[in-house]
Write a protein that holds these residues in place. Structure first.
Motif, short mmCIF file in Angstrom:
data_model
loop_
_atom_site.label_atom_id
_atom_site.label_comp_id
_atom_site.label_asym_id
_atom_site.label_seq_id
_atom_site.Cartn_x
_atom_site.Cartn_y
_atom_site.Cartn_z
N GLU A 1 0.67 -1.34 0.12
CA GLU A 1 -0.19 0.06 0.20
C GLU A 1 0.80 1.29 -0.14
OE1 GLU A 1 -3.22 -0.10 2.94
OE2 GLU A 1 -4.29 -1.73 1.75
N LEU B 1 0.80 5.03 -3.51
CA LEU B 1 0.34 6.69 -3.69
C LEU B 1 1.65 7.67 -2.98
CD1 LEU B 1 -1.19 9.02 -4.44
CD2 LEU B 1 -2.59 8.67 -2.44
N ARG C 1 -3.62 3.39 -7.99
CA ARG C 1 -5.17 3.64 -8.50
C ARG C 1 -4.99 5.03 -9.06
NH1 ARG C 1 -9.12 0.41 -4.34
NH2 ARG C 1 -7.31 -0.30 -2.86
N GLU D 1 -7.49 6.85 -9.93
CA GLU D 1 -8.46 7.76 -9.12
C GLU D 1 -8.12 7.98 -7.74
OE1 GLU D 1 -8.82 4.31 -9.65
OE2 GLU D 1 -10.05 3.30 -8.48
N LEU D 2 -7.03 7.40 -7.24
CA LEU D 2 -6.72 7.61 -5.91
C LEU D 2 -5.72 8.93 -6.21
CD1 LEU D 2 -6.41 7.37 -2.81
CD2 LEU D 2 -4.56 5.77 -3.32
N THR E 1 -7.81 12.23 -7.27
CA THR E 1 -8.54 12.58 -6.16
C THR E 1 -7.74 13.40 -5.10
OG1 THR E 1 -10.09 10.92 -6.27
CG2 THR E 1 -10.11 11.92 -4.10
N PHE F 1 -15.59 14.65 -11.91
CA PHE F 1 -15.44 13.53 -11.06
C PHE F 1 -16.60 12.52 -11.58
CE2 PHE F 1 -13.17 15.37 -7.55
CZ PHE F 1 -12.29 14.19 -6.96
N VAL G 1 -14.42 4.09 -13.21
CA VAL G 1 -13.74 3.33 -12.07
C VAL G 1 -15.16 2.32 -11.66
CG1 VAL G 1 -13.87 3.57 -9.44
CG2 VAL G 1 -12.83 5.06 -10.86
N GLU H 1 -14.59 -1.77 -11.32
CA GLU H 1 -14.88 -2.17 -10.22
C GLU H 1 -15.59 -3.41 -10.46
OE1 GLU H 1 -13.75 -1.68 -6.98
OE2 GLU H 1 -13.20 0.43 -6.82
N ASP I 1 -7.76 4.08 6.31
CA ASP I 1 -6.96 3.65 4.93
C ASP I 1 -7.47 4.28 3.81
OD1 ASP I 1 -4.59 2.41 4.17
OD2 ASP I 1 -5.31 0.60 3.48
N LEU J 1 -6.97 6.89 1.91
CA LEU J 1 -5.91 7.35 0.79
C LEU J 1 -4.86 6.25 0.61
CD1 LEU J 1 -5.67 11.15 1.72
CD2 LEU J 1 -7.14 9.74 -0.21
N GLU J 2 -4.97 4.89 1.40
CA GLU J 2 -3.87 4.25 1.35
C GLU J 2 -2.58 4.45 2.21
OE1 GLU J 2 -3.24 2.14 -2.19
OE2 GLU J 2 -5.32 1.10 -2.25
N THR K 1 -10.83 0.65 0.72
CA THR K 1 -10.96 1.88 0.10
C THR K 1 -11.62 1.78 -1.24
OG1 THR K 1 -10.23 4.21 0.05
CG2 THR K 1 -8.74 2.48 -0.81
N ASN K 2 -12.40 2.74 -1.66
CA ASN K 2 -12.81 2.91 -3.12
C ASN K 2 -12.93 4.54 -3.23
OD1 ASN K 2 -15.37 3.87 -1.73
ND2 ASN K 2 -16.07 1.74 -1.82
N LEU K 3 -13.50 4.78 -4.43
CA LEU K 3 -13.50 6.15 -4.90
C LEU K 3 -14.40 7.22 -3.89
CD1 LEU K 3 -12.61 8.31 -6.87
CD2 LEU K 3 -14.62 7.76 -8.24
N MET L 1 -12.10 7.66 -0.94
CA MET L 1 -11.13 8.29 -1.10
C MET L 1 -11.13 9.77 -0.99
SD MET L 1 -9.40 6.09 -4.45
CE MET L 1 -9.03 4.56 -4.29
N PHE L 2 -12.59 10.03 -1.88
CA PHE L 2 -13.05 11.33 -1.85
C PHE L 2 -13.39 11.97 -0.45
CE2 PHE L 2 -15.96 14.89 -2.50
CZ PHE L 2 -15.36 15.38 -3.51
#
Lengths: 317, 317
Positions: free
Chosen positions: A201, A204, A233, A235-236, A239, A251, A258, A262, B198, B200-201, B272-274, B277-278
């Protein structure tokens, strides 16, 4: 953070490890149209390759009709294909790259440091055909121990447009990224790129660290789709950069693509897990882990035990 | 890295947000027996609480038979329960904590900084009953803007055993962790803890950064099971520390318990997912995101749009 860096999305190329480089036609169209409107500079659409044994799908060979179709969906983007250096020789270049000329801006080369001399010869051939050239050099976690190949970069500023450091095992931490960038910078002025994997992880934070240390091109894939534990990712990254007022975009467009991937992720289940964490932490090849995990037959414990037994003798790819 | 820090696993407590604090009896037994043999110092088994509206399961109330059973599986571990400060008053302490005495070593308190004075009064009551006390103080990403509550820590070294910084939104980066630790250290000598999320990881790198900056106690949950995007995955922390020769343990035991919770994860799909993250990147509350995502009815795009609309007016919990 500087906003001078650019993003390359390689979802189809790296995601292909899970689908054998076949993707649904509508999914690809939606993906390309999303890329067209998102702040992505380069889109890597797949490999170009000589014919290899076994079945490999559309995006492993990227025939001309594929390149043409994808370019029509993404007219404003710089499209990229990648060559796996271990399979490609200078005599293949004409057949492989001549059809690319109307569509492809940059050719990347996936390179094992042990083949670096051979790669440079190939790169000169690619460059002579008029493409930008990026080196994707694997196994960066090992370079601190063995960096002599980097000396060969001297004088190649006109041949190589980007030198990518690839965290093949997903095992480096931000401190390592900094150190390895310093090492590479001490050898060459070629602009740098970073390709992270997410076993620990760290994708990023390693990528942000790379950017802070002057990397100008960084890779991501939608939902992290990619070999083993997967990639940063896209999208990460987007964002995060949006929240820091570095990039602005719609977005809704990001969300839609995304969502599409998924659904695929529910089937193929990329992303990190204990076996991938283990292979990352110990710099073990994830190719075999991917087979074991993919078979869905081995309990995590057996895989980790097998990896434990392998800690000594290491090879990948 | 120093090996002086300790790990607290709070899988049942934080994971309960997904199961309404009910867990299969055999799963809990396997989990406890794994904890007993892994290098985990503290195991937080759930909340203790006055009766609240609506159904809340076994590990939200942790009746005595639960504490007794779990302690029997983990005789060598320090067991922990947590109080949600917003619901608990000093007059509740006797009923809530007297039955804990034979089993529980430490009482944590989840605290909103705005209730900090009230929390200190409660803490004195808990301490007087003989427990170690840990403050889990929420919303650390906001402290740089509003840190006056930290002044109240003066002279509380004998009341509070650990002061935890909680990254409630999962939005801080390693640089923020460093800065906030410096801020807290300028106000108190209470030993520090870190509880990451987590989105944003960043859970692992933030936790490692916290340890490097003198945090002595850090939280994880198996497979990251926990509210919203989830927590630091205990197995990720342990695997990393093992690869650095800081901790040694039996991977077979770790694998088995991870496997058990991966099955639950297939059902509840934390991680996590979009949308998460947002919410992390913009320090938005994930309580509502969790409801939207959990309903499985809203496309990611709608959730992100709704969050976008919320950026201005923020409240959680």
């Amino acid at each position: 953070m500087s906003s001078k860096f650019r993003i390359l999305d390689c979802t189809l190329r790296d995601g292909g490890y899970y689908t054998n480089w076949d993707f649904n036609k509508d999914l690809v169209e939606d993906y390309c149209k999303a890329m067209e409107v998102l702040p992505i500079e380069y889109v890597e659409i797949g490999y170009r390759s000589i014919s290899l044994d076994g079945y490999l799908g559309e995006y492993f060979y990227c025939p001309e009709y594929v390149m043409k179709r994808l370019k029509s969906f993404m007219p404003s983007k710089k499209l990229v294909i990648i060559l796996d250096e271990k399979n490609i020789r200078p005599e293949h270049l004409n057949d492989l790259l001549e059809p690319c000329k109307p569509y492809i801006s940059m050719v990347r080369m996936a390179i094992d440091p042990k083949n670096f001399e051979r790669a440079i010869i190939l790169a000169k051939g690619v460059k002579a055909m008029g493409f930008d050239v990026a080196f994707n050099v694997m196994y960066m976690s090992n370079w601190k121990e063995n960096s002599t190949f980097l000396d060969l970069l001297e004088g190649l500023e006109d041949t190589i447009d980007y030198f990518y450091m690839v965290d093949s095992f997903g095992g480096v931490l931000p401190e390592d990224v900094k150190e390895i960038i310093e090492l590479v910078k001490s050898k060459t002025n070629v602009p740098l790129g970073f390709h992270g994997h997410d076993n620990l992880e760290m994708a990023l934070i390693n990528t942000l660290t790379a950017v802070e240390n002057d990397c100008v091109l960084v890779d991501g894939t939608i939902t992290g789709m990619g070999r083993g534990a997967g990639n940063l990712r896209t999208e990460l990254l987007l964002t995060y950069l949006n929240s820091k007022n570095i990039l602005n975009f719609d977005f809704t467009k990001l969300s839609a693509v995304v969502n599409d991937f998924e659904l695929l992720k529910n089937k193929y289940k990329w992303g990190t897990n204990l076996p991938y964490m283990f292979s990352g932490a110990f710099s073990l090849p994830q190719k075999q882990v991917m087979e074991w995990v993919g078979m869905n037959r081995y309990p995590i414990g057996n895989i980790v035990n097998a990896l434990n037994n392998q800690k000594e003798a290491i090879q990948d790819n």
